[in-house]
Design a protein around this motif. Structure first.
Motif, PDB file in Angstrom:
ATOM      1  N   LYS A  78      -5.244   7.424  16.346  1.00  0.00           N
ATOM      2  CA  LYS A  78      -5.823   6.153  16.364  1.00  0.00           C
ATOM      3  C   LYS A  78      -5.019   5.592  15.289  1.00  0.00           C
ATOM      4  O   LYS A  78      -3.526   5.917  14.184  1.00  0.00           O
ATOM      5  CB  LYS A  78      -6.983   6.398  14.563  1.00  0.00           C
ATOM      6  N   ARG A  79      -4.714   4.257  15.715  1.00  0.00           N
ATOM      7  CA  ARG A  79      -3.059   3.364  15.464  1.00  0.00           C
ATOM      8  C   ARG A  79      -3.329   3.491  13.666  1.00  0.00           C
ATOM      9  O   ARG A  79      -4.881   3.422  12.935  1.00  0.00           O
ATOM     10  CB  ARG A  79      -3.595   1.989  15.477  1.00  0.00           C
ATOM     11  N   LEU A  80      -2.080   3.661  13.243  1.00  0.00           N
ATOM     12  CA  LEU A  80      -1.727   3.400  11.502  1.00  0.00           C
ATOM     13  C   LEU A  80      -1.965   2.245  11.098  1.00  0.00           C
ATOM     14  O   LEU A  80      -0.849   1.720  12.086  1.00  0.00           O
ATOM     15  CB  LEU A  80      -0.744   4.217  10.765  1.00  0.00           C
ATOM     16  N   SER A  81      -2.074   1.388   9.987  1.00  0.00           N
ATOM     17  CA  SER A  81      -2.354   0.042  10.255  1.00  0.00           C
ATOM     18  C   SER A  81      -2.422  -0.046   8.246  1.00  0.00           C
ATOM     19  O   SER A  81      -1.873   0.619   7.919  1.00  0.00           O
ATOM     20  CB  SER A  81      -3.109  -0.731  10.593  1.00  0.00           C
ATOM     21  N   LYS A  82      -1.986  -1.091   7.951  1.00  0.00           N
ATOM     22  CA  LYS A  82      -1.207  -2.251   6.353  1.00  0.00           C
ATOM     23  C   LYS A  82      -3.048  -1.132   5.907  1.00  0.00           C
ATOM     24  O   LYS A  82      -2.872  -1.086   4.580  1.00  0.00           O
ATOM     25  CB  LYS A  82      -1.635  -3.028   6.352  1.00  0.00           C
ATOM     26  N   ARG A  83      -3.575  -1.234   5.807  1.00  0.00           N
ATOM     27  CA  ARG A  83      -4.996   0.044   5.075  1.00  0.00           C
ATOM     28  C   ARG A  83      -4.732   0.813   5.259  1.00  0.00           C
ATOM     29  O   ARG A  83      -5.650   0.897   4.400  1.00  0.00           O
ATOM     30  CB  ARG A  83      -6.219  -0.437   6.575  1.00  0.00           C
ATOM     31  N   HIS A  84      -3.692   1.483   5.685  1.00  0.00           N
ATOM     32  CA  HIS A  84      -3.498   2.881   4.937  1.00  0.00           C
ATOM     33  C   HIS A  84      -2.445   3.318   3.951  1.00  0.00           C
ATOM     34  O   HIS A  84      -1.726   3.153   4.012  1.00  0.00           O
ATOM     35  CB  HIS A  84      -2.997   3.964   6.453  1.00  0.00           C
ATOM     36  N   ALA A  85      -3.084   2.570   2.905  1.00  0.00           N
ATOM     37  CA  ALA A  85      -1.796   1.925   2.108  1.00  0.00           C
ATOM     38  C   ALA A  85      -0.564   3.112   0.973  1.00  0.00           C
ATOM     39  O   ALA A  85       0.124   2.511   1.652  1.00  0.00           O
ATOM     40  CB  ALA A  85      -2.746   1.805   0.779  1.00  0.00           C
ATOM     41  N   ALA A  86      -1.317   4.212   1.971  1.00  0.00           N
ATOM     42  CA  ALA A  86      -0.370   5.404   1.332  1.00  0.00           C
ATOM     43  C   ALA A  86       0.549   5.962   1.925  1.00  0.00           C
ATOM     44  O   ALA A  86       1.512   5.940   2.223  1.00  0.00           O
ATOM     45  CB  ALA A  86      -1.012   6.769   1.497  1.00  0.00           C
ATOM     46  N   LEU A  87       0.846   5.217   3.462  1.00  0.00           N
ATOM     47  CA  LEU A  87       1.457   5.094   4.433  1.00  0.00           C
ATOM     48  C   LEU A  87       2.711   3.666   4.213  1.00  0.00           C
ATOM     49  O   LEU A  87       3.459   3.425   5.802  1.00  0.00           O
ATOM     50  CB  LEU A  87       1.358   4.664   5.821  1.00  0.00           C
ATOM     51  N   SER A  88       3.310   2.959   3.115  1.00  0.00           N
ATOM     52  CA  SER A  88       3.669   1.577   3.048  1.00  0.00           C
ATOM     53  C   SER A  88       5.117   2.548   2.475  1.00  0.00           C
ATOM     54  O   SER A  88       4.939   4.012   1.587  1.00  0.00           O
ATOM     55  CB  SER A  88       3.223   1.167   1.663  1.00  0.00           C
ATOM     56  N   LEU A  89       6.312   1.473   3.159  1.00  0.00           N
ATOM     57  CA  LEU A  89       7.278   2.578   2.483  1.00  0.00           C
ATOM     58  C   LEU A  89       7.142   2.881   0.907  1.00  0.00           C
ATOM     59  O   LEU A  89       7.959   3.737   0.907  1.00  0.00           O
ATOM     60  CB  LEU A  89       8.598   1.688   2.606  1.00  0.00           C
ATOM     61  N   ARG A  90       6.802   1.955   0.530  1.00  0.00           N
ATOM     62  CA  ARG A  90       7.141   1.579  -1.720  1.00  0.00           C
ATOM     63  C   ARG A  90       6.283   2.648  -1.817  1.00  0.00           C
ATOM     64  O   ARG A  90       6.682   3.572  -2.547  1.00  0.00           O
ATOM     65  CB  ARG A  90       6.172   0.289  -1.740  1.00  0.00           C
ATOM     66  N   GLU A  91       4.607   3.628  -1.556  1.00  0.00           N
ATOM     67  CA  GLU A  91       4.387   4.212  -1.600  1.00  0.00           C
ATOM     68  C   GLU A  91       4.940   5.436  -1.700  1.00  0.00           C
ATOM     69  O   GLU A  91       5.258   6.804  -2.346  1.00  0.00           O
ATOM     70  CB  GLU A  91       2.861   4.532  -0.925  1.00  0.00           C
ATOM     71  N   LEU A  92       5.344   5.957  -0.385  1.00  0.00           N
ATOM     72  CA  LEU A  92       6.807   6.967   0.335  1.00  0.00           C
ATOM     73  C   LEU A  92       7.292   7.209  -0.898  1.00  0.00           C
ATOM     74  O   LEU A  92       7.663   8.662  -1.134  1.00  0.00           O
ATOM     75  CB  LEU A  92       6.720   7.163   1.490  1.00  0.00           C
ATOM     76  N   ARG A  93       7.966   6.345  -1.200  1.00  0.00           N
ATOM     77  CA  ARG A  93       9.079   6.294  -1.548  1.00  0.00           C
ATOM     78  C   ARG A  93       9.242   6.644  -2.935  1.00  0.00           C
ATOM     79  O   ARG A  93       9.415   7.884  -3.874  1.00  0.00           O
ATOM     80  CB  ARG A  93       9.994   4.996  -1.602  1.00  0.00           C
ATOM     81  N   ALA A  94       7.811   5.923  -3.681  1.00  0.00           N
ATOM     82  CA  ALA A  94       7.300   6.304  -4.952  1.00  0.00           C
ATOM     83  C   ALA A  94       6.761   7.792  -4.730  1.00  0.00           C
ATOM     84  O   ALA A  94       6.955   8.671  -6.013  1.00  0.00           O
ATOM     85  CB  ALA A  94       6.591   5.533  -5.528  1.00  0.00           C
ATOM     86  N   ILE A 113       2.368   3.741  16.271  1.00  0.00           N
ATOM     87  CA  ILE A 113       2.345   4.800  15.241  1.00  0.00           C
ATOM     88  C   ILE A 113       0.952   5.384  14.774  1.00  0.00           C
ATOM     89  O   ILE A 113       0.480   4.513  14.448  1.00  0.00           O
ATOM     90  CB  ILE A 113       3.104   4.734  13.647  1.00  0.00           C
ATOM     91  N   VAL A 114       0.445   6.916  15.884  1.00  0.00           N
ATOM     92  CA  VAL A 114      -1.455   7.052  15.295  1.00  0.00           C
ATOM     93  C   VAL A 114      -0.988   8.125  14.079  1.00  0.00           C
ATOM     94  O   VAL A 114       0.093   8.669  14.003  1.00  0.00           O
ATOM     95  CB  VAL A 114      -1.261   7.492  16.420  1.00  0.00           C
ATOM     96  N   ASP A 115      -2.248   8.158  14.040  1.00  0.00           N
ATOM     97  CA  ASP A 115      -2.436   9.315  13.225  1.00  0.00           C
ATOM     98  C   ASP A 115      -2.686  10.942  13.854  1.00  0.00           C
ATOM     99  O   ASP A 115      -2.755  10.655  15.388  1.00  0.00           O
ATOM    100  CB  ASP A 115      -3.506   9.270  12.577  1.00  0.00           C
ATOM    101  N   GLU A 116      -3.407  11.638  13.648  1.00  0.00           N
ATOM    102  CA  GLU A 116      -3.582  13.085  14.270  1.00  0.00           C
ATOM    103  C   GLU A 116      -5.034  12.754  15.158  1.00  0.00           C
ATOM    104  O   GLU A 116      -5.018  13.926  16.434  1.00  0.00           O
ATOM    105  CB  GLU A 116      -3.870  14.547  13.495  1.00  0.00           C
TER     106      GLU A 116
END
Length: 300
Positions: free
Chosen positions: A271-287, A265-268
């Motif tokens: 670049k590969r999206l990683s755990k450093r992109h905290a806002a893209l955790s399922l928990r954050e997306l769900r919230a 999964i990459v951004d626009e």
């Protein structure tokens, strides 16, 4: 002939909340399992004590269920190949290490990652990792390259050296001695034929760490073999690791599974999206109110 039951697996590491990239890769695994009428196994890979936390493990299981995952075996429901948490499986890894040691496939290494990085102008593999320069590799020569994927004979001198090694792996790194110059290949179920040359594209690699825990390469081979996984679905950033793991399978005389390396999964910007992109955790997306169908539609 009775067809082998398809067994897939998803194997998150509880070093943080489940990232959407990992969730999508796991979704590929579940879809392939369902298409084959097989069984899906959930395994928790918690061999990083400095970063893994029980609360992350609980959150991952909750988020996987929210996303629509259903597994047939796992730490929460048990199964024929329990335990399904790597931290409880160290006896299996130690047994494999003893077999590799006795066979002359591994050797103790005092080099730290920093030592390897600072070892002059050492070449790097395709992922930017330095190729081990052989500082602690004992004796002259190398394991002969195998022909037609049949394991080459390990020189008797290597086995004799193994008899002088410590009887336990603690307090020092242990490296797998690769067969220099062997042309290796496997067929990826998505990407087709993949090739690499041992000793050139990757070097001797750590299979046991000085903190007395198995490295990723050894643990996943032992677990996938023990749990009878028939296909490993994971991100394509792990393509090169497959060659290392095939060598371990061969040394342990185990049949490897098939491999399917999913797109990352990459951004626009690509670049590969990683755990450093905290806002893209399922928990954050769900919230934030994101719906499962919306997430799948954006990334699958």
């Amino acid at each position: 002939m009775i067809a082998k039951t398809y067994r897939g697996r998803i194997a998150p590491s509880p070093t943080g909340y489940l990232h959407v990239g990992h969730a999508i890769t796991f979704w590929h695994a579940q879809e392939r399992t369902r298409a084959a009428g097989g069984k899906l196994i959930l395994r928790i890979e918690d061999l990083d004590p400095a970063r893994c936390r029980p609360e992350f493990c609980d959150a991952i299981i909750e988020d996987l269920k929210w996303f629509g995952f259903e597994w047939n075996e796992g730490p929460d429901i048990g199964g024929a190949f329990a335990p399904y948490v790597q931290g409880a499986r160290c006896a299996f890894y130690l047994d494999a290490w003893q077999k590799l040691r006795a066979g002359g496939f591994v050797y103790p290494c005092k080099c730290s990652r920093k030592d390897v990085l600072e070892a002059g102008l050492a070449p790097h593999d395709e992922n930017g990792e330095p190729i081990y320069p052989g500082t602690c590799r004992p004796g002259a020569g190398a394991i002969p390259a195998a022909k037609n994927s049949v394991l080459g004979a390990v020189p008797a001198a290597f086995k004799e050296q193994a008899n002088r090694y410590p009887p336990q792996p603690a307090d020092i790194n242990w490296r797998f001695r690769v067969p220099d110059g062997e042309e290796m290949e496997f067929v990826d179920e998505r990407l087709g034929r993949q090739t690499a040359i041992a000793g050139k594209d990757f070097g001797d690699f750590v299979i046991w760490r000085r903190d007395n825990l198995p490295a990723y390469q050894l643990a996943v081979v032992v677990d996938d073999a023990a749990m009878r996984i028939t296909e490993v679905v994971r991100g394509e950033d792990l393509l090169l690791s497959t060659f290392r793991q095939l060598l371990i399978y061969r040394a342990l005389k185990s049949s490897p599974p098939k491999f399917y390396h999913a797109p990352l999964i990459v951004d626009e910007t690509g670049k590969r999206l990683s755990k450093r992109h905290a806002a893209l955790s399922l928990r954050e997306l769900r919230a934030a109110g994101a719906r499962v169908e919306e997430i799948r539609g954006n990334f699958v």
